[in-house]
Write an enzyme that holds these catalytic residues in place. Structure first.
Site, PDB file in Angstrom:
ATOM      1  N   THR A  93      -2.163  -0.526  -6.253  1.00 54.04           N
ATOM      2  CA  THR A  93      -2.619   0.293  -7.223  1.00 54.04           C
ATOM      3  C   THR A  93      -1.733   1.737  -6.961  1.00 54.04           C
ATOM      4  O   THR A  93      -2.092   2.296  -5.980  1.00 54.04           O
ATOM      5  CB  THR A  93      -4.087   0.620  -7.499  1.00 54.04           C
ATOM      6  OG1 THR A  93      -4.952  -0.371  -7.603  1.00 54.04           O
ATOM      7  CG2 THR A  93      -4.406   1.698  -8.565  1.00 54.04           C
ATOM      8  N   LYS A 168      -4.160  -0.708 -15.507  1.00 55.56           N
ATOM      9  CA  LYS A 168      -5.229  -0.563 -14.192  1.00 55.56           C
ATOM     10  C   LYS A 168      -5.953   0.827 -14.071  1.00 55.56           C
ATOM     11  O   LYS A 168      -7.097   0.981 -13.813  1.00 55.56           O
ATOM     12  CB  LYS A 168      -4.488  -0.839 -12.971  1.00 55.56           C
ATOM     13  CG  LYS A 168      -5.057  -0.396 -11.698  1.00 55.56           C
ATOM     14  CD  LYS A 168      -6.230  -1.573 -11.462  1.00 55.56           C
ATOM     15  CE  LYS A 168      -6.917  -1.166 -10.021  1.00 55.56           C
ATOM     16  NZ  LYS A 168      -7.912  -1.973  -9.863  1.00 55.56           N
ATOM     17  N   LYS A 243      -8.706   7.921  -5.691  1.00 57.85           N
ATOM     18  CA  LYS A 243      -7.355   7.788  -5.984  1.00 57.85           C
ATOM     19  C   LYS A 243      -6.942   7.187  -7.434  1.00 57.85           C
ATOM     20  O   LYS A 243      -5.989   7.727  -7.908  1.00 57.85           O
ATOM     21  CB  LYS A 243      -6.955   6.698  -4.881  1.00 57.85           C
ATOM     22  CG  LYS A 243      -5.516   6.252  -4.996  1.00 57.85           C
ATOM     23  CD  LYS A 243      -5.193   5.219  -4.041  1.00 57.85           C
ATOM     24  CE  LYS A 243      -4.040   4.118  -4.642  1.00 57.85           C
ATOM     25  NZ  LYS A 243      -3.765   3.081  -3.953  1.00 57.85           N
TER      26      LYS A 243
HETATM   27  P1  NAD Z   1      -6.101  -1.562   3.248  1.00 56.06           P
HETATM   28  O1  NAD Z   1      -6.037  -0.084   3.905  1.00 56.06           O
HETATM   29  O2  NAD Z   1      -7.104  -2.359   3.636  1.00 56.06           O
HETATM   30  O3  NAD Z   1      -4.719  -2.407   3.381  1.00 56.06           O
HETATM   31  C1  NAD Z   1      -3.393  -1.466   3.384  1.00 56.06           C
HETATM   32  C2  NAD Z   1      -2.683  -2.299   4.399  1.00 56.06           C
HETATM   33  O4  NAD Z   1      -1.319  -1.592   4.407  1.00 56.06           O
HETATM   34  C3  NAD Z   1      -2.888  -1.957   5.651  1.00 56.06           C
HETATM   35  O5  NAD Z   1      -3.250  -3.023   6.628  1.00 56.06           O
HETATM   36  C4  NAD Z   1      -1.741  -0.927   6.344  1.00 56.06           C
HETATM   37  O6  NAD Z   1      -1.594  -1.055   7.513  1.00 56.06           O
HETATM   38  C5  NAD Z   1      -0.653  -1.627   5.610  1.00 56.06           C
HETATM   39  N1  NAD Z   1       0.471  -0.748   5.599  1.00 56.06           N
HETATM   40  C6  NAD Z   1       0.482   0.571   5.304  1.00 56.06           C
HETATM   41  N2  NAD Z   1       1.762   1.137   5.461  1.00 56.06           N
HETATM   42  C7  NAD Z   1       2.430   0.055   5.640  1.00 56.06           C
HETATM   43  C8  NAD Z   1       3.975  -0.386   5.705  1.00 56.06           C
HETATM   44  N3  NAD Z   1       4.862   1.047   5.648  1.00 56.06           N
HETATM   45  N4  NAD Z   1       4.446  -1.416   6.129  1.00 56.06           N
HETATM   46  C9  NAD Z   1       3.607  -2.437   6.213  1.00 56.06           C
HETATM   47  N5  NAD Z   1       2.217  -2.297   5.787  1.00 56.06           N
HETATM   48  C10 NAD Z   1       1.645  -1.247   5.556  1.00 56.06           C
HETATM   49  O7  NAD Z   1      -6.187  -1.450   1.637  1.00 56.06           O
HETATM   50  P2  NAD Z   1      -6.576  -2.595   0.608  1.00 56.06           P
HETATM   51  O8  NAD Z   1      -7.920  -2.147   0.234  1.00 56.06           O
HETATM   52  O9  NAD Z   1      -6.050  -3.947   0.891  1.00 56.06           O
HETATM   53  O10 NAD Z   1      -6.033  -1.949  -0.548  1.00 56.06           O
HETATM   54  C11 NAD Z   1      -4.452  -2.321  -0.794  1.00 56.06           C
HETATM   55  C12 NAD Z   1      -4.261  -1.738  -2.409  1.00 56.06           C
HETATM   56  O11 NAD Z   1      -5.020  -2.528  -3.353  1.00 56.06           O
HETATM   57  C13 NAD Z   1      -4.367  -0.142  -2.555  1.00 56.06           C
HETATM   58  O12 NAD Z   1      -3.395   0.202  -3.434  1.00 56.06           O
HETATM   59  C14 NAD Z   1      -5.577  -0.160  -3.460  1.00 56.06           C
HETATM   60  O13 NAD Z   1      -5.733   0.943  -4.226  1.00 56.06           O
HETATM   61  C15 NAD Z   1      -5.343  -1.596  -4.304  1.00 56.06           C
HETATM   62  N6  NAD Z   1      -6.918  -2.164  -4.423  1.00 56.06           N
HETATM   63  C16 NAD Z   1      -7.938  -2.217  -3.558  1.00 56.06           C
HETATM   64  C17 NAD Z   1      -9.160  -3.058  -3.896  1.00 56.06           C
HETATM   65  C18 NAD Z   1     -10.329  -3.045  -2.899  1.00 56.06           C
HETATM   66  O14 NAD Z   1     -11.219  -3.232  -3.645  1.00 56.06           O
HETATM   67  N7  NAD Z   1     -10.032  -2.625  -1.754  1.00 56.06           N
HETATM   68  C19 NAD Z   1      -9.346  -3.384  -5.356  1.00 56.06           C
HETATM   69  C20 NAD Z   1      -8.198  -3.436  -6.241  1.00 56.06           C
HETATM   70  C21 NAD Z   1      -6.974  -2.678  -5.854  1.00 56.06           C
END
Ligand code: NAD
Length: 295
Positions: A93, A168, A243
């Site tokens: 997102t 979204k 966010k």
């Molecule tokens: P998270 O923090 O668990 O996962 C993100 C991952 O990205 C982490 O493991 C981090 O180490 C990695 N990362 C960061 N910088 C990096 C880089 N330069 N190269 C490689 N890896 C890198 O977050 P999440 O909950 O998995 O969310 C991910 C996305 O999905 C976000 O944009 C969030 O807004 C969206 N989202 C999350 C949810 C939810 O319920 N968790 C629901 C819908 C959308």
């Protein structure tokens, strides 16, 4: 079978990569966090040593990352390493401008691209039942659909590049506002001696019915699977809701759109996150609002 590189193996990207693998695709992944890498490897994902190494042989690249700045940087690296004709998909997102910028980079390099943010949370990512809101040209959409179907149940083409992110942001503005409305109603009900269950029984079958009430019910009891029954462990963390509300307000002010409830929701979630909400489920905003009533 396609070779898919998944960059970002966190709470969402990890299970999404696992579902791609279960559907028969060959998956290589990369994450900067050792913990995310170890969890993915334990789940059978081949973990590469860099973005470049993960992308080198891929037919498609999926990114699931925390912010627009990180997506811009990872896409630059991935595009430089990708073969011509590769499909780039970002399911994070992020802001609409960053999404449109990376689409432009992919197109200039002769690659297909989609923005495909999701709804359905970590439960949906694990079960493979996510909803994808997709922006991109029809050729990219057709190429991406089978991969998205391996991770989701509903795939909606929202139109031009960036429109998935626009959908979204609008959807989550509704969710943030309605969670506050539902929370206020439960707090008001208890102040006047009406039980949470009685309000739920009425509102869930009347005009107050909404997802924030019937799926993410902010008070313990009526919906057993809601985060309110496990001490508000996320689920959907409050800072992620903040966010998304901040992204909605960026778009609202850039486009001159009046969203007074979206603005109020952003302010309330910002206070909540600053005052102890970070790391808790967003539905715990009910407690934050209750504290305000008591003071
Ligand atoms: P998270 O923090 O668990 O996962 C993100 C991952 O990205 C982490 O493991 C981090 O180490 C990695 N990362 C960061 N910088 C990096 C880089 N330069 N190269 C490689 N890896 C890198 O977050 P999440 O909950 O998995 O969310 C991910 C996305 O999905 C976000 O944009 C969030 O807004 C969206 N989202 C999350 C949810 C939810 O319920 N968790 C629901 C819908 C959308």
């Amino acid at each position: 079978m396609r070779r898919v590189a998944v960059i970002g193996l966190g709470n969402m990207g990890g299970p999404m990569a696992a579902n791609l693998r279960k559907a028969g695709h060959s998956v290589s992944g990369f994450d900067v966090s050792p913990r995310s890498r170890d969890l993915a490897a334990a789940g059978g994902i081949t973990v590469a040593s860099s973005v470049e190494a993960a992308v080198a042989d891929a037919d498609a690249v999926l990114t699931m990352l925390p912010s627009g700045a990180i997506v811009r940087s990872v896409w630059r690296e991935a595009i430089a390493a990708a073969r011509r004709g590769v499909l780039m998909i970002d399911a994070s997102t992020i802001d609409v401008d960053s999404a449109r910028e990376v689409h432009g980079l992919a197109r200039s390099a002769g690659l297909l691209s989609l923005d495909a943010p999701v709804s359905g949370g970590t439960e949906g990512a694990t079960a493979g039942t996510l909803t994808f809101m997709v922006g991109g040209d029809p050729d990219s959409f057709d190429a991406g659909r089978p991969l998205l179907e391996a991770m989701g149940r509903r795939i909606v083409h929202c139109g031009a590049p960036g429109n998935g992110q626009a959908a979204k942001i609008c959807n989550n503005m509704i969710l943030g506002v309605t969670m506050i409305a539902v929370s206020e109603a439960f707090n008001l009900a208890s102040q006047v001696g009406l039980s949470h269950q009685a309000l739920f029984d009425v509102a869930s079958t009347s005009s107050g019915q909404c997802y924030a009430l019937t799926t993410h019910c902010p008070v313990p009891g009526p919906v057993p699977t809601a985060a309110s029954n496990r001490g508000y462990r996320p689920g959907f963390a409050a800072e992620l809701m903040l966010k998304d509300l901040a992204l909605s307000q960026e778009v609202a002010s850039a486009s001159g759109t009046a969203t007074p409830l979206g603005a109020a929701a952003r302010r309330i979630f910002s206070e909540f996150v600053e005052q102890g909400g970070r790391g808790r489920d967003y539905s715990a905003v009910v407690e934050h609002l209750k504290e305000r009533s008591d003071s």
